[in-house]
Design a protein around this motif. Structure first.
Motif, PDB file in Angstrom:
ATOM      1  N   GLN A 171      29.257  35.259   2.216  1.00 20.46           N
ATOM      2  CA  GLN A 171      29.450  35.691   0.821  1.00 20.46           C
ATOM      3  C   GLN A 171      29.565  37.210   0.748  1.00 20.46           C
ATOM      4  OE1 GLN A 171      25.949  33.789  -0.999  1.00 20.46           O
ATOM      5  NE2 GLN A 171      27.238  32.089  -1.678  1.00 20.46           N
ATOM      6  N   GLY A 172      30.152  37.769   1.785  1.00 22.50           N
ATOM      7  CA  GLY A 172      30.215  39.233   1.906  1.00 22.50           C
ATOM      8  C   GLY A 172      31.249  39.900   1.016  1.00 22.50           C
ATOM      9  N   ASP A 173      32.046  39.114   0.285  1.00 20.43           N
ATOM     10  CA  ASP A 173      33.094  39.738  -0.545  1.00 20.43           C
ATOM     11  C   ASP A 173      32.688  39.805  -2.014  1.00 20.43           C
ATOM     12  OD1 ASP A 173      34.314  39.482   1.895  1.00 20.43           O
ATOM     13  OD2 ASP A 173      35.756  37.959   1.265  1.00 20.43           O
ATOM     14  N   TYR A 174      31.377  39.654  -2.274  1.00 21.65           N
ATOM     15  CA  TYR A 174      30.897  39.696  -3.659  1.00 21.65           C
ATOM     16  C   TYR A 174      31.238  41.031  -4.329  1.00 21.65           C
ATOM     17  CZ  TYR A 174      27.553  39.531  -7.579  1.00 21.65           C
ATOM     18  OH  TYR A 174      26.974  39.562  -8.820  1.00 21.65           O
ATOM     19  N   PHE A 175      30.940  42.112  -3.644  1.00 22.25           N
ATOM     20  CA  PHE A 175      31.247  43.435  -4.221  1.00 22.25           C
ATOM     21  C   PHE A 175      32.740  43.559  -4.489  1.00 22.25           C
ATOM     22  CE2 PHE A 175      27.468  45.872  -2.151  1.00 22.25           C
ATOM     23  CZ  PHE A 175      26.685  45.596  -3.251  1.00 22.25           C
ATOM     24  N   GLN A 176      33.530  43.189  -3.471  1.00 20.08           N
ATOM     25  CA  GLN A 176      34.987  43.340  -3.582  1.00 20.08           C
ATOM     26  C   GLN A 176      35.511  42.564  -4.793  1.00 20.08           C
ATOM     27  OE1 GLN A 176      37.548  41.085  -0.977  1.00 20.08           O
ATOM     28  NE2 GLN A 176      38.575  42.955  -0.302  1.00 20.08           N
ATOM     29  N   ASP A 192      40.150  51.708 -12.393  1.00 15.41           N
ATOM     30  CA  ASP A 192      39.074  51.148 -13.206  1.00 15.41           C
ATOM     31  C   ASP A 192      39.474  49.785 -13.728  1.00 15.41           C
ATOM     32  OD1 ASP A 192      36.739  52.599 -13.537  1.00 15.41           O
ATOM     33  OD2 ASP A 192      37.742  54.097 -14.789  1.00 15.41           O
ATOM     34  N   TYR A 193      39.180  48.753 -13.003  1.00 12.58           N
ATOM     35  CA  TYR A 193      39.476  47.424 -13.542  1.00 12.58           C
ATOM     36  C   TYR A 193      38.432  46.428 -13.060  1.00 12.58           C
ATOM     37  CZ  TYR A 193      41.386  45.747  -9.071  1.00 12.58           C
ATOM     38  OH  TYR A 193      41.525  45.352  -7.757  1.00 12.58           O
ATOM     39  N   ARG A 194      38.421  45.286 -13.676  1.00  9.45           N
ATOM     40  CA  ARG A 194      37.506  44.219 -13.294  1.00  9.45           C
ATOM     41  C   ARG A 194      38.296  42.940 -13.134  1.00  9.45           C
ATOM     42  NH1 ARG A 194      31.847  45.177 -12.561  1.00  9.45           N
ATOM     43  NH2 ARG A 194      31.590  47.339 -13.169  1.00  9.45           N
ATOM     44  N   THR A 195      37.818  42.059 -12.321  1.00 11.98           N
ATOM     45  CA  THR A 195      38.428  40.734 -12.256  1.00 11.98           C
ATOM     46  C   THR A 195      37.352  39.718 -12.594  1.00 11.98           C
ATOM     47  OG1 THR A 195      38.050  40.924  -9.879  1.00 11.98           O
ATOM     48  CG2 THR A 195      40.322  41.077 -10.628  1.00 11.98           C
ATOM     49  N   ILE A 196      37.681  38.816 -13.509  1.00 12.54           N
ATOM     50  CA  ILE A 196      36.774  37.704 -13.790  1.00 12.54           C
ATOM     51  C   ILE A 196      36.588  36.976 -12.458  1.00 12.54           C
ATOM     52  CG2 ILE A 196      36.524  35.493 -15.000  1.00 12.54           C
ATOM     53  CD1 ILE A 196      38.306  36.695 -17.231  1.00 12.54           C
ATOM     54  N   THR A 197      35.336  36.666 -12.104  1.00  8.67           N
ATOM     55  CA  THR A 197      35.075  36.014 -10.815  1.00  8.67           C
ATOM     56  C   THR A 197      34.274  34.737 -11.035  1.00  8.67           C
ATOM     57  OG1 THR A 197      35.061  38.181  -9.764  1.00  8.67           O
ATOM     58  CG2 THR A 197      34.131  36.367  -8.507  1.00  8.67           C
ATOM     59  N   ALA A 245      24.174  40.875   2.732  1.00  6.38           N
ATOM     60  CA  ALA A 245      23.016  41.761   2.890  1.00  6.38           C
ATOM     61  C   ALA A 245      22.359  42.118   1.560  1.00  6.38           C
ATOM     62  CB  ALA A 245      23.451  43.024   3.626  1.00  6.38           C
ATOM     63  N   GLY A 246      22.766  41.426   0.495  1.00  3.36           N
ATOM     64  CA  GLY A 246      22.128  41.709  -0.793  1.00  3.36           C
ATOM     65  C   GLY A 246      23.095  42.351  -1.775  1.00  3.36           C
ATOM     66  N   GLN A 247      24.205  41.639  -2.052  1.00  2.00           N
ATOM     67  CA  GLN A 247      25.205  42.198  -2.963  1.00  2.00           C
ATOM     68  C   GLN A 247      24.931  41.778  -4.409  1.00  2.00           C
ATOM     69  OE1 GLN A 247      29.237  41.936  -1.492  1.00  2.00           O
ATOM     70  NE2 GLN A 247      28.644  42.569   0.566  1.00  2.00           N
ATOM     71  N   MET A 248      24.756  40.471  -4.648  1.00  2.00           N
ATOM     72  CA  MET A 248      24.396  40.044  -6.008  1.00  2.00           C
ATOM     73  C   MET A 248      23.020  40.619  -6.376  1.00  2.00           C
ATOM     74  SD  MET A 248      24.051  36.230  -7.637  1.00  2.00           S
ATOM     75  CE  MET A 248      22.746  35.753  -6.527  1.00  2.00           C
ATOM     76  N   LEU A 249      22.206  40.848  -5.352  1.00  2.00           N
ATOM     77  CA  LEU A 249      20.879  41.442  -5.558  1.00  2.00           C
ATOM     78  C   LEU A 249      20.969  42.673  -6.462  1.00  2.00           C
ATOM     79  CD1 LEU A 249      17.853  41.629  -4.718  1.00  2.00           C
ATOM     80  CD2 LEU A 249      18.610  42.983  -2.751  1.00  2.00           C
ATOM     81  N   GLU A 250      22.009  43.475  -6.279  1.00  2.18           N
ATOM     82  CA  GLU A 250      22.140  44.698  -7.089  1.00  2.18           C
ATOM     83  C   GLU A 250      22.320  44.354  -8.558  1.00  2.18           C
ATOM     84  OE1 GLU A 250      24.802  47.660  -5.621  1.00  2.18           O
ATOM     85  OE2 GLU A 250      23.769  47.760  -3.679  1.00  2.18           O
ATOM     86  N   ASP A 251      23.122  43.316  -8.842  1.00  2.00           N
ATOM     87  CA  ASP A 251      23.309  42.910 -10.238  1.00  2.00           C
ATOM     88  C   ASP A 251      21.997  42.402 -10.823  1.00  2.00           C
ATOM     89  OD1 ASP A 251      25.919  43.516 -10.958  1.00  2.00           O
ATOM     90  OD2 ASP A 251      26.720  41.789  -9.863  1.00  2.00           O
ATOM     91  N   ILE A 252      21.212  41.746  -9.979  1.00  2.00           N
ATOM     92  CA  ILE A 252      19.942  41.213 -10.474  1.00  2.00           C
ATOM     93  C   ILE A 252      18.971  42.354 -10.771  1.00  2.00           C
ATOM     94  CG2 ILE A 252      17.923  39.848  -9.779  1.00  2.00           C
ATOM     95  CD1 ILE A 252      20.083  37.928  -8.538  1.00  2.00           C
ATOM     96  N   LYS A 253      18.953  43.342  -9.902  1.00  2.00           N
ATOM     97  CA  LYS A 253      18.081  44.505 -10.140  1.00  2.00           C
ATOM     98  C   LYS A 253      18.472  45.203 -11.443  1.00  2.00           C
ATOM     99  CE  LYS A 253      16.686  45.643  -5.440  1.00  2.00           C
ATOM    100  NZ  LYS A 253      17.035  46.464  -4.263  1.00  2.00           N
ATOM    101  N   ILE A 254      19.782  45.319 -11.675  1.00  2.00           N
ATOM    102  CA  ILE A 254      20.246  45.972 -12.909  1.00  2.00           C
ATOM    103  C   ILE A 254      19.815  45.146 -14.122  1.00  2.00           C
ATOM    104  CG2 ILE A 254      22.304  46.627 -14.236  1.00  2.00           C
ATOM    105  CD1 ILE A 254      23.697  47.112 -11.501  1.00  2.00           C
TER     106      ILE A 254
END
Ligand SMILES: Cc1ncc(C[n+]2csc(CCOP(=O)(O)OP(=O)(O)O)c2C)c(N)n1
Ligand code: SF4
Lengths: 240, 344
Positions: free
Chosen positions: B119-124, B133-138, B307-316
């Motif tokens: 699941q290493g492409d979460y950030f990407q 500056d853009y976002r993609t619905i994921t 290594a903890g990518q969604m983790l950052e969203d959870i911390k936020i």
């Protein structure tokens, strides 16, 4: 006074430099579209490079493509709308360097589109670096001592390469350095569109064009250099 | 009678796309999503659509760009290294406000990595991935059936917001086989106001992202950002099982959540007050819900195959309101149930 103005062309102040071949080619494309009466079913694709603003002049549906990707975008459009006329412009950096894979495979699939390939032997927009088509010995911003084949390879002859592919319908190399050749270029552009109308497959017109700004020459010197030097490496004529 | 078949995640994804009305697919082979490309090759022609095996991922996303300007429902798919190549085109789709669905069946990375699940492409996926500056619905499905249904959501949201949408699966989901109920979807209508099809009886249109004047480009950016705020408000999706008195909440997405659900069930039998939470939209991330929950639980345990990518969203989201523990595996390794249990 201009006696007539193509309907396919918008009145806009040019962004091209004095003596640049791009403006002539833009107009020739518009005239051809008018004469074939296909304006309302044409979709044009602007490349990256000096023609990036082509839609400032094109008075029909247009879109853009990332650097080198014009043929892929054109394919996408044409496959969904096979009865529309789809064409793209590409510079030599766009088509022969970053977009080499796209052009070869699009041509090899015999996609029923037209590509107008503007070869001015330099990267114009980024201010005169070496292109794949830069002549041996030609000085550019990144070949200050002239292109040296040992380091930089040889000028890439795209039209000759593409002419080898079985699915390709038509390849011609023309030039816009004098009136006679402008007329021949217009004919070639029209023929490419006509091929598409008749569903003959992939057509490409390579157009030798001047870039006074990056060649560091006056417009007249540029026309002469094109005639005396560029044509030697890139001879004009129908290749397929 | 229900129409139930056995299908892999790849096949389910392909059929979901077809049933949603996808009529243009361009792709390039890469494991573990080859069966999806192959499925589209066969199936899309049956419904009168176009399949192209492109010469590269770069070409395929740009073919999709071209098809999208005509108002077709379009899709491409790949796996991690191929998605990196598609980022240029995804950014152009975002900049030109073009609907497109991009499927990423993630594998191990970085670099060539391996073909095992990760699941290493979460950030990407959730941060934009390409330039600008853009976002993609994921959207992150966790079963073959959910993959099918989320394909409809992907096309629907892509069209509604004129934006690229990423469906984020992984090797396991792509290749595992489960029962799949084929349901019919409502048809998705594209607003023809902006498409290119020749300027007959109307003014010519231009689809572009090149806006040389800073004010014009800022306006495009403001419009996009406004749309992203709207998406954040309206399009949050998640699944949760949180009982009164839950002390520990396990958060995971995609296939990992299946392991976590099983662990939580186990823990409950042992008398541990645990619950689970699974975001389905990774962007927009269900922040406010997690914020509320974090006031009630003692601890959140985050489990991922990275290594903890969604983790950052959870911390936020949590902003320090409760304790957070992380357990991640990488390289294609799967989180160990006992290890998760120990954290509860
Ligand atoms: C991916 C990417 N790389 C580099 C550039 C920068 N760039 C803009 S125009 C150009 C060269 C264009 O040269 P050519 O295609 O020969 O067209 P000309 O300007 O001479 O008409 C380059 C490298 C870009 N826009 N995108
Ligand atoms: S830089 Fe060269 S190609 Fe570009 S507009 Fe000027 S003369 Fe034309």
């Amino acid at each position: 006074m201009i006696s007539w103005f193509p309907k396919s062309m918008k009145h806009n102040v040019t962004h091209y430099c004095a003596g640049c071949g791009h403006g002539i080619i833009t107009r020739l494309i518009c005239e051809a579209i008018d004469e074939l009466n296909i304006r309302e079913k044409t979709i044009g694709i602007a490349p990256i490079g000096c023609a990036v603003l082509a839609y400032n002049y094109w008075n029909f549906d247009t879109t853009e493509a990332a650097h080198g990707r014009v043929p892929a975008v054109a394919m996408g459009i044409k496959r969904v709308l096979p009865d529309r006329i789809v064409f793209g412009c590409q510079g030599d950096g766009d088509l022969a360097a970053i977009g080499l894979a796209e052009i070869i495979h699009c041509a090899n699939r015999g996609e029923n589109i037209c590509i107008f390939f503007i070869n001015n032997a330099v990267y114009g927009m980024t201010q005169g670096q070496m292109a794949p088509t830069t002549l041996i010995g030609q000085k550019t911003a990144t070949t200050p001592d002239g292109r040296n084949p040992e380091d930089d390879g040889y000028p890439l002859k795209i039209s000759e390469m593409l002419a080898l592919l079985p699915a390709v319908a038509y390849i011609e190399r023309t030039s816009v350095h004098n009136p006679q050749n402008v007329i021949k270029t217009k004919k070639a552009i029209k023929k490419a569109f006509q091929n598409q109308i008749e569903k003959k497959g992939f057509s490409l017109v390579e157009i030798l064009s001047t870039c006074p700004s990056c060649w560091d020459k006056t417009p007249v010197e540029s026309a002469l250099w094109l005639q005396n030097e560029l044509i030697k490496t890139f001879p004009l004529g129908v290749l397929k | 009678m229900k129409n139930i078949i056995l299908a892999s995640g790849n096949e389910s994804c392909g059929e979901g796309a077809i049933q949603s009305g996808c009529r243009f697919y361009a792709g390039y082979p890469i494991t573990p999503q080859n069966e999806l490309t192959e499925y589209m090759a066969k199936r899309i022609k049956e419904v009168g659509g176009t399949f192209i095996q492109a010469e590269s991922e770069i070409s395929s996303i740009n073919m999709v760009f071209g098809a999208s300007v005509t108002g077709a429902l379009v899709m491409t798919s790949s796996s991690s290294p191929g998605i990196s190549l598609k980022q240029e085109g995804i950014s152009y789709c975002a900049g030109c406000e073009l609907p497109a669905v991009i499927v990423n069946m993630m594998r191990g990375g970085p670099g060539l990595g391996n073909i095992a699940s990760a699941q290493g492409d979460y950030f990407q996926a959730t941060r934009g991935g390409g330039h600008g500056d853009y976002r993609t619905i994921t959207l992150a499905p966790s079963s073959v059936q959910e993959m099918y249904g989320l394909m409809y959501d992907a096309f629907y949201l892509a069209v509604k917001y004129r934006t690229p949408v990423i469906v984020l699966g992984d090797s396991i989901l792509a290749q595992m086989i489960e029962p799949l109920e084929i349901k019919k979807f409502k048809s998705i209508k594209i607003d023809k106001e902006w498409i290119l099809d020749g300027c007959k009886n109307r003014k010519p249109r231009i689809i572009r992202s090149l806006l040389l004047k800073p004010d014009e480009l800022e306006n495009l950016n403001l419009r996009l950002q406004g749309r992203y705020r709207e998406i954040e408000k309206k399009e949050i999706r998640f699944e949760a099982d949180i009982k009164n008195g839950t002390q520990t909440l396990v958060v995971s997405f995609g296939t990992v959540s299946r392991i976590c659900k099983a662990v939580v069930e186990d823990a409950r039998k042992k008398g541990i007050n645990a619950g689970w939470f699974r975001p389905i939209t990774l962007w927009p991330f269900p922040r406010s819900f997690l914020r509320k929950i974090s006031e009630k639980v003692k601890k959140i345990v985050v489990v991922e195959m990275n290594a903890g990518q969604m983790l950052e969203d959870i911390k936020i989201s949590v902003e320090g309101r409760c304790a957070i523990e992380f357990y991640g595996r990488m390289g294609g390794n799967i989180p160990d149930e006992k290890q998760v249990l120990r954290l509860l």
